[in-house]
Scaffold this active site. Structure first.
Site, PDB file in Angstrom:
ATOM      1  N   SER A  21       0.812  -1.142  -0.069  1.00 30.85           N
ATOM      2  CA  SER A  21      -0.041   0.067   0.150  1.00 30.85           C
ATOM      3  C   SER A  21       0.808   1.314  -0.027  1.00 30.85           C
ATOM      4  O   SER A  21       2.106   1.182  -0.028  1.00 30.85           O
ATOM      5  CB  SER A  21      -0.829   0.036   1.081  1.00 30.85           C
ATOM      6  OG  SER A  21      -0.244   0.222   2.454  1.00 30.85           O
ATOM      7  N   LYS A  22       0.088   2.382  -0.137  1.00 30.97           N
ATOM      8  CA  LYS A  22       0.990   3.683  -0.287  1.00 30.97           C
ATOM      9  C   LYS A  22       1.947   3.744   0.828  1.00 30.97           C
ATOM     10  O   LYS A  22       3.184   4.467   0.703  1.00 30.97           O
ATOM     11  CB  LYS A  22      -0.197   4.922  -0.060  1.00 30.97           C
ATOM     12  CG  LYS A  22      -1.059   4.832  -1.011  1.00 30.97           C
ATOM     13  CD  LYS A  22      -1.016   6.036  -2.116  1.00 30.97           C
ATOM     14  CE  LYS A  22      -2.118   6.258  -3.150  1.00 30.97           C
ATOM     15  NZ  LYS A  22      -2.717   5.053  -3.617  1.00 30.97           N
ATOM     16  N   ARG A  23       1.683   3.234   2.068  1.00 33.67           N
ATOM     17  CA  ARG A  23       2.746   3.747   3.015  1.00 33.67           C
ATOM     18  C   ARG A  23       3.994   2.878   2.884  1.00 33.67           C
ATOM     19  O   ARG A  23       5.115   3.068   3.552  1.00 33.67           O
ATOM     20  CB  ARG A  23       2.258   3.414   4.535  1.00 33.67           C
ATOM     21  CG  ARG A  23       2.158   1.883   4.785  1.00 33.67           C
ATOM     22  CD  ARG A  23       1.387   1.677   6.225  1.00 33.67           C
ATOM     23  NE  ARG A  23       0.872   0.160   6.196  1.00 33.67           N
ATOM     24  CZ  ARG A  23       1.743  -0.781   6.517  1.00 33.67           C
ATOM     25  NH1 ARG A  23       2.797  -0.354   7.103  1.00 33.67           N
ATOM     26  NH2 ARG A  23       1.290  -1.908   6.729  1.00 33.67           N
ATOM     27  N   GLY A  56       5.392   3.281   0.015  1.00 30.17           N
ATOM     28  CA  GLY A  56       5.953   3.678  -1.294  1.00 30.17           C
ATOM     29  C   GLY A  56       5.173   3.733  -2.446  1.00 30.17           C
ATOM     30  O   GLY A  56       3.781   3.679  -2.268  1.00 30.17           O
TER      31      GLY A  56
END
Length: 514
Positions: free
Chosen positions: A283-285, A287
């Site tokens: 996921s986004k966290r 990267g």
RNA sequence: GCCCCCAUCGUCUAGAGGCCUAGGACAACACCCUUUCACGGUGUAGACAGCGAUUCGAAUUCGCUUGGGGGUACCA
């Protein structure tokens, strides 16, 4: 003689039926992203495996946009999905933009198709109207949780009489349509166990009693995912459904709908998921997750696609760097790993640098430009720019690494970093630079000549017990402001005599003062 | 909770009962090359999750345990 003849007939017979088999079941696969975000790297891998399967089997690769949930859909995401897929070279044979014999290929444009088959299911008794409110459903779930029982819809509305339905309708309630799992299961199978043979995982099964009648059409008339997928796959004559294993539980529901509709059930193949290094969903966290983000960061699509192919698949000849077309020729879906794999940047980075090295200089010159916008490229002639690229591209991991690799080719002055400064402050460096200035004044400033002169220059100091690298460090520090970088001779040739002298003088002055 | 799936070096994987004192790639480390960084070359280290069973023989088959992942919506 007789025997030979019989064999010949048998052979022809087998050949003919096999030929027919293949013709009858044309391979048609699809990628069906929902435009609620940019094209995810995981979706890209699923798309790739579908594409490979299609290429390998001379089939068709279809793109379908699944935007039944209008609230999460955006035009921008659709464009991103198109662009990313194209950039990766995963060109589709049929899709929203290019059409095809079974369009439209966007679900929101197919809303008039879905009710017909809902009616069919209703008529056949495989579906029923459900008037339960969200609150009632919520209560059922809570009750199940309280009793520590698995939640399955109560089927409360399965046997509503016409009067009851009319009454509910009069109250203003709009029904959703639910699929009757047990009815379909009983109609087509001996027990409550539903099994299918997965292309990558082998036999998979579930007890349909635990499934619960699910909604196929919402009370607002919109089809749900599990239903729309089946109708579309059926109408688009999809032969093989290759997707992430997060869909396994959906597959059972979908098989039952196919059967209830009397449609041919496609073959299914479920791929392991791509996980982040901490083993959670990527996921986004962690990267970048979208293909477009990777591209912006300076990854080459060729490297991305090659890397992602290696997540779950391995080449039979051990040659890992391979263009998509060759991968397709070597691809067998049943050889794909059925376990999850972790997305690690190390190998992607290595692969990217490898693909950068395979680029031609003209290609590099173009691809690097977006990462050089902070510099004034007009300071360099085309020949100088070419040479700069030639001597700087090798250590690049990402295209974007070029930005910080080349500041000293531009501007009059350079910033001198800590380590360079320390070097310049040594007596040796001062001595080297002084001699350099004295000698270089007379040098003919071509790269060829500089190469010769500098070699002699190093040799001169080597005899005095100063290592060649120390000699060069002094010049490098003064001219580039750092201790490492591209080939020094070429750098001097590119920036020219004036700039070189200017910088060496400045460096000597600056370090003397401090 | 319940259901399903998965399990070989840190990571991606090869491995279909004897070819396995488990092979490769990336990363790591060492050395070599070198005007620096890098590239390249040569090496080193590193795994069959555990326990049982089947078998003359198991990484490979079966069972259990453990760990991880997924699903459990009028989201897709």
């Amino acid at each position: 003689m007789k025997i030979i003849f019989a064999h010949a007939i048998l052979f022809v017979l087998i050949y003919e039926t096999r030929k027919k088999d293949i013709e009858m079941s044309e391979v048609r696969v699809r990628i069906a992203p929902s435009p609620s975000g940019n094209l995810h790297i995981g979706t890209a891998r699923t798309a790739l495996f579908n594409y490979l399967f299609a290429k390998k089997n001379n089939g068709k690769f279809v793109l379908r946009i699944e935007d039944t949930d209008a609230e999460r859909t955006s035009q921008e995401y659709i464009k991103n999905i198109f662009d990313s897929l194209k950039a990766l070279g995963l060109n589709w044979d049929e899709g929203p933009d290019i059409g095809g014999p079974y369009g439209p290929y966007t679900q929101s444009e197919r809303f008039d198709i879905y009710p017909k088959y809902v009616q069919e299911l209703l008529d056949k008794g495989f579906a029923y109207e459900c008037f339960c409110t969200p609150e009632e459903l919520e209560a059922e779930k809570e009750e199940a949780q309280k009793n520590k029982k698995p939640y399955v819809y109560s089927k409360k509305c399965e046997n509503l009489t016409e009067e009851e339905k009319a009454k509910l309708r009069a109250e203003g309630r709009k029904p959703a349509i639910r699929f009757n799992i047990s009815k379909a299961q009983k109609a087509f199978h001996d027990s409550s166990i539903l099994e299918f043979d997965d292309l990558v995982k082998g036999k998979l099964h579930v007890d349909t009693d635990l499934l619960g009648d699910f909604v196929i059409m919402k009370s607002n008339g919109a089809p749900t995912y599990n239903y729309a997928v089946v109708i579309d796959d059926m109408l688009m004559k999809i032969s093989h459904v290759i997707r992430g294993e997060d869909h396994i539980s959906n597959t059972f529901k979908q098989i039952l709908i196919f059967e209830a509709l009397g449609a041919e059930v496609p073959r299914f193949g479920h791929l392991g998921m791509i996980l982040a290094p901490d083993r959670s969903k990527l996921s986004k966290r962690h990267g970048a997750t979208a293909v477009s983000e990777f591209v912006e960061k300076g990854y080459l699509t060729e490297a991305l696609i090659n890397f992602v192919a290696l997540l779950g698949w391995s080449p039979s000849d051990g040659q890992e760097i391979k263009p998509v077309e060759e991968i397709a020729a070597d691809f067998r879906i049943n050889e794909v790993s059925s376990s999850n794999s972790i997305f690690e940047y190390d190998k992607l980075n290595w692969m990217n640098s490898h693909y950068i090295k395979m680029l031609s200089i003209p290609e590099l010159k173009e691809k690097l430009k977006p990462y050089l916008t902070k510099y004034d490229l007009t300071e360099l002639t085309d020949a100088q720019y070419t040479r700069m690229v030639e001597i700087t591209y090798e250590p690049l991991t990402l295209l974007s690494d070029i930005t910080d690799a080349v500041p000293y080719f531009f501007g009059e002055d350079v910033e001198i970093d800590e380590r360079a400064k320390e070097t310049l402050e040594t007596e040796t460096a001062q001595e080297v630079l002084k001699t350099f200035m004295d000698q270089a004044v007379d040098w003919d400033w071509t790269e060829e000549n500089l190469h010769e002169k500098l070699e002699a220059f190093r040799g001169y100091y080597k005899e005095k017990g100063i290592k060649p690298k120390v000699t060069m460090w002094a010049i490098r520090a003064a001219v580039t402001g750092r201790l490492c970088g591209a080939d020094m001779t070429a750098i001097l040739a590119i920036i020219g005599k004036d700039k070189t002298f200017h910088r060496v003088k400045a460096a000597m002055k600056q370090t003397l003062q401090s």
